[in-house]
Design a protein around this motif. Sequence first.
Motif, PDB file in Angstrom:
ATOM      1  N   VAL A   1       0.518  -1.105   0.446  1.00 52.25           N
ATOM      2  CA  VAL A   1      -0.154  -0.162  -0.363  1.00 52.25           C
ATOM      3  C   VAL A   1       0.497   1.457   0.102  1.00 52.25           C
ATOM      4  O   VAL A   1       0.362   2.328  -0.639  1.00 52.25           O
ATOM      5  CB  VAL A   1      -1.140  -0.105   0.790  1.00 52.25           C
ATOM      6  CG1 VAL A   1      -1.806   1.336   1.395  1.00 52.25           C
ATOM      7  CG2 VAL A   1      -1.446  -1.070   0.640  1.00 52.25           C
ATOM      8  N   ASP A   2       1.789   1.068   0.616  1.00 50.03           N
ATOM      9  CA  ASP A   2       2.829   2.656   0.818  1.00 50.03           C
ATOM     10  C   ASP A   2       3.373   2.248  -0.830  1.00 50.03           C
ATOM     11  O   ASP A   2       4.092   3.915  -0.850  1.00 50.03           O
ATOM     12  CB  ASP A   2       3.801   2.533   2.060  1.00 50.03           C
ATOM     13  CG  ASP A   2       4.424   1.450   1.381  1.00 50.03           C
ATOM     14  OD1 ASP A   2       4.258   0.357   1.053  1.00 50.03           O
ATOM     15  OD2 ASP A   2       5.820   0.646   2.710  1.00 50.03           O
ATOM     16  N   LYS A   3       3.340   1.693  -1.682  1.00 49.38           N
ATOM     17  CA  LYS A   3       4.678   1.464  -2.723  1.00 49.38           C
ATOM     18  C   LYS A   3       3.179   1.904  -3.588  1.00 49.38           C
ATOM     19  O   LYS A   3       3.632   1.950  -4.879  1.00 49.38           O
ATOM     20  CB  LYS A   3       5.607   0.584  -2.940  1.00 49.38           C
ATOM     21  CG  LYS A   3       6.432   0.487  -1.549  1.00 49.38           C
ATOM     22  CD  LYS A   3       7.227  -0.293  -1.946  1.00 49.38           C
ATOM     23  CE  LYS A   3       8.375  -0.378  -1.157  1.00 49.38           C
ATOM     24  NZ  LYS A   3       9.408  -1.764  -1.531  1.00 49.38           N
ATOM     25  N   LEU A   4       1.976   2.280  -3.485  1.00 44.57           N
ATOM     26  CA  LEU A   4       0.700   2.023  -4.525  1.00 44.57           C
ATOM     27  C   LEU A   4       0.968   2.803  -5.037  1.00 44.57           C
ATOM     28  O   LEU A   4       0.988   2.988  -6.274  1.00 44.57           O
ATOM     29  CB  LEU A   4      -0.287   1.583  -3.881  1.00 44.57           C
ATOM     30  CG  LEU A   4      -1.784   1.675  -4.482  1.00 44.57           C
ATOM     31  CD1 LEU A   4      -1.185   0.103  -6.015  1.00 44.57           C
ATOM     32  CD2 LEU A   4      -3.059   1.521  -3.755  1.00 44.57           C
ATOM     33  N   LYS A   5       0.745   4.105  -5.325  1.00 48.99           N
ATOM     34  CA  LYS A   5       0.685   5.461  -5.512  1.00 48.99           C
ATOM     35  C   LYS A   5       1.821   4.744  -6.501  1.00 48.99           C
ATOM     36  O   LYS A   5       1.981   6.186  -7.602  1.00 48.99           O
ATOM     37  CB  LYS A   5       0.598   7.092  -4.565  1.00 48.99           C
ATOM     38  CG  LYS A   5       0.410   7.743  -5.467  1.00 48.99           C
ATOM     39  CD  LYS A   5      -0.177   9.340  -4.811  1.00 48.99           C
ATOM     40  CE  LYS A   5       1.298   9.601  -3.781  1.00 48.99           C
ATOM     41  NZ  LYS A   5       0.334  10.740  -2.768  1.00 48.99           N
ATOM     42  N   ALA A   6       3.282   5.905  -6.410  1.00 48.18           N
ATOM     43  CA  ALA A   6       4.116   5.584  -6.920  1.00 48.18           C
ATOM     44  C   ALA A   6       4.987   4.365  -8.169  1.00 48.18           C
ATOM     45  O   ALA A   6       4.571   4.610  -9.266  1.00 48.18           O
ATOM     46  CB  ALA A   6       5.596   5.072  -6.142  1.00 48.18           C
ATOM     47  N   PHE A   7       3.467   3.327  -7.852  1.00 45.52           N
ATOM     48  CA  PHE A   7       3.514   2.325  -8.617  1.00 45.52           C
ATOM     49  C   PHE A   7       2.127   2.550  -9.970  1.00 45.52           C
ATOM     50  O   PHE A   7       2.950   2.498 -11.219  1.00 45.52           O
ATOM     51  CB  PHE A   7       2.954   1.111  -8.240  1.00 45.52           C
ATOM     52  CG  PHE A   7       2.752  -0.211  -8.736  1.00 45.52           C
ATOM     53  CD1 PHE A   7       3.880  -1.031  -9.195  1.00 45.52           C
ATOM     54  CD2 PHE A   7       0.992  -0.526  -9.398  1.00 45.52           C
ATOM     55  CE1 PHE A   7       4.053  -2.185 -10.063  1.00 45.52           C
ATOM     56  CE2 PHE A   7       1.633  -1.695  -9.980  1.00 45.52           C
ATOM     57  CZ  PHE A   7       2.731  -2.310 -10.781  1.00 45.52           C
ATOM     58  N   LEU A   8       1.820   2.857  -9.455  1.00 47.05           N
ATOM     59  CA  LEU A   8       0.647   3.288 -10.833  1.00 47.05           C
ATOM     60  C   LEU A   8       0.947   4.629 -11.268  1.00 47.05           C
ATOM     61  O   LEU A   8       0.774   4.194 -12.475  1.00 47.05           O
ATOM     62  CB  LEU A   8      -0.377   3.883  -9.983  1.00 47.05           C
ATOM     63  CG  LEU A   8      -1.305   2.622  -9.406  1.00 47.05           C
ATOM     64  CD1 LEU A   8      -2.574   3.016  -8.847  1.00 47.05           C
ATOM     65  CD2 LEU A   8      -2.060   1.173  -9.863  1.00 47.05           C
ATOM     66  N   CYS A   9       1.213   5.569 -10.467  1.00 46.72           N
ATOM     67  CA  CYS A   9       2.544   6.793 -11.693  1.00 46.72           C
ATOM     68  C   CYS A   9       3.478   6.989 -12.651  1.00 46.72           C
ATOM     69  O   CYS A   9       3.287   7.312 -13.973  1.00 46.72           O
ATOM     70  CB  CYS A   9       2.174   7.917 -10.474  1.00 46.72           C
ATOM     71  SG  CYS A   9       1.392   9.231  -9.547  1.00 46.72           S
ATOM     72  N   GLU A  10       3.861   6.071 -12.168  1.00 49.82           N
ATOM     73  CA  GLU A  10       4.637   5.198 -12.978  1.00 49.82           C
ATOM     74  C   GLU A  10       4.652   4.534 -14.242  1.00 49.82           C
ATOM     75  O   GLU A  10       5.182   4.468 -15.329  1.00 49.82           O
ATOM     76  CB  GLU A  10       6.159   3.985 -12.027  1.00 49.82           C
ATOM     77  CG  GLU A  10       6.920   3.614 -13.189  1.00 49.82           C
ATOM     78  CD  GLU A  10       8.202   2.886 -12.391  1.00 49.82           C
ATOM     79  OE1 GLU A  10       9.040   2.378 -13.551  1.00 49.82           O
ATOM     80  OE2 GLU A  10       7.740   3.378 -10.993  1.00 49.82           O
ATOM     81  N   ARG A  11       2.866   4.369 -14.084  1.00 52.72           N
ATOM     82  CA  ARG A  11       2.682   3.417 -15.827  1.00 52.72           C
ATOM     83  C   ARG A  11       1.304   4.294 -16.372  1.00 52.72           C
ATOM     84  O   ARG A  11       1.205   3.935 -17.235  1.00 52.72           O
ATOM     85  CB  ARG A  11       2.580   2.006 -14.837  1.00 52.72           C
ATOM     86  CG  ARG A  11       3.388   1.216 -14.040  1.00 52.72           C
ATOM     87  CD  ARG A  11       2.358   0.111 -13.615  1.00 52.72           C
ATOM     88  NE  ARG A  11       4.093  -0.928 -13.444  1.00 52.72           N
ATOM     89  CZ  ARG A  11       5.230  -0.901 -13.261  1.00 52.72           C
ATOM     90  NH1 ARG A  11       5.269   0.164 -11.809  1.00 52.72           N
ATOM     91  NH2 ARG A  11       5.976  -1.692 -12.542  1.00 52.72           N
ATOM     92  N   LEU A  12       1.266   5.196 -15.637  1.00 46.51           N
ATOM     93  CA  LEU A  12       0.134   6.377 -15.876  1.00 46.51           C
ATOM     94  C   LEU A  12       0.709   7.389 -16.762  1.00 46.51           C
ATOM     95  O   LEU A  12       1.501   7.609 -16.663  1.00 46.51           O
ATOM     96  CB  LEU A  12      -0.498   6.635 -14.900  1.00 46.51           C
ATOM     97  CG  LEU A  12      -2.007   5.383 -14.111  1.00 46.51           C
ATOM     98  CD1 LEU A  12      -2.176   5.856 -13.084  1.00 46.51           C
ATOM     99  CD2 LEU A  12      -2.165   4.855 -15.444  1.00 46.51           C
TER     100      LEU A  12
END
Length: 344
Positions: A333-344
Motif C-alpha cells: 500500500v505504501d508503494k501503490l501511488k508510485a507504482f501507478l504513477c509510473e505506469r500512467l
Amino acid sequence: STNLTDPRPFNLMFRTTIGAVSSDDDPTALAYLRPETAQGIFINFKNVLDTSRRKLPFGIAQIGKAFRNEVTPGNFIFRTREFEQMEIEYFCRPEDAPRIHQEWLDSYDQWIQGLGISSENLKHYEQTKEELAHYSERTVDILYRFFPEREDEAKQWDELMGIANRTDYDLRVHSKKPEDAEGKRINPDSTEDLSYFDTATNERFYPYIIEPSTGVNRTLLAVMMDAYSERTNEKGETRVILKLKPEMAPIKVAVLPLAKNKPEIVEMARRLKKELQPSMRAVYDDTGGIGKLYARQDEIGTPFCVTVDHESLEDGAVTVRDRDTWNQERVSVDKLKAFLCERL
C-alpha cells in the motif's frame, strides 16, 4: 434499369431567420448556421492583431459547433448534421507557407498517434489540382481506416482531418481594398483592411494561411475504434476491452473491495481511493462481484484495478490488475501511488 431523378441542387447550409416575429420569406431576416468555424477567425484577424501585437507567424485556434445539411448522415457519429470542429488559422509570410504547411502535417501525425491511433490505420492523401478548393495551393487529408469491414481496401478509408495552404485568399476577400481585373472591389461590403505591415521589411501584404481542420467527432470515433478489442476468458465468455492510452482514459484506477460485507475491507478500499484521488482520477465500486467489476472497468478503458482483499488487512498489500494483459501483481500500500504513477 436505374430509376434516377433529374439532377437538382442541394443546399448544404442550414437556413434560419433572425427575430422572434420574422417571417420565413423576409430576406432581411435570413441567416445561415455556420458550416465551419474558420470565417469568424478571418474577420477578427485585425482585432487580434491590434490587441495582441503579434508578429508573423502566429495562429488563432477555435473550437465550436458547426452545422451542415448533409445529404447522407450516418455511420454512428462519422457524419452528422451538427458536429464539433477544431480549426487553427496559422498566418505566415507567403514564402514560408510551404515549409510551415509540412511542419503542421508532421506535427499532426505525431499528435494523432499520441492519442493511441495506430499508424497502420492512418495514411495521407494529397489532393490533385482538380480536387483542390479554389483557395488552396496544397491540401493534404489525413485518412483513417473507418470501414475495415469493407472488402475493397481502397474503400476502407475516409477523411479524419485536412491541412490546407489557403494562400492569402481569405484575408483578401474579406478586405475592402483588393480589386478584380476590371478594377472593381472584390468585397464592396467590407469596411476593414486585413493586410499585415511588416515593420522589419516595411512591407504590407496579405498573409498566407495554413489551416489544420479537425472534426472532434471523427477523432473521438477513431480513438474508440482503435482502442476497441475483445478477449475470451477462461469461461469462454467474450469480454470487451477498451485499450485507451492511459492519458486518454477518463478513469485511471478503480479501487474494488473483494467483500463489500466486510467493513474493514470497505474502509481500507475507500481510504485508498481517497489517497489516490489527488494524483489520479480514481473511483470506488462495490456494486457487483469482482469478475463483473473487472469487466465493467475493462469496457470503459480503466487501465488498472486495485483490489482490497482479506490478506490486505494482514500484509498491507493489494492486488493491482492490468487492463490489457489481465496480469495481477501484489503491491504494498505504501508503494501503490508510485507504482501507478509510473505506469500512467
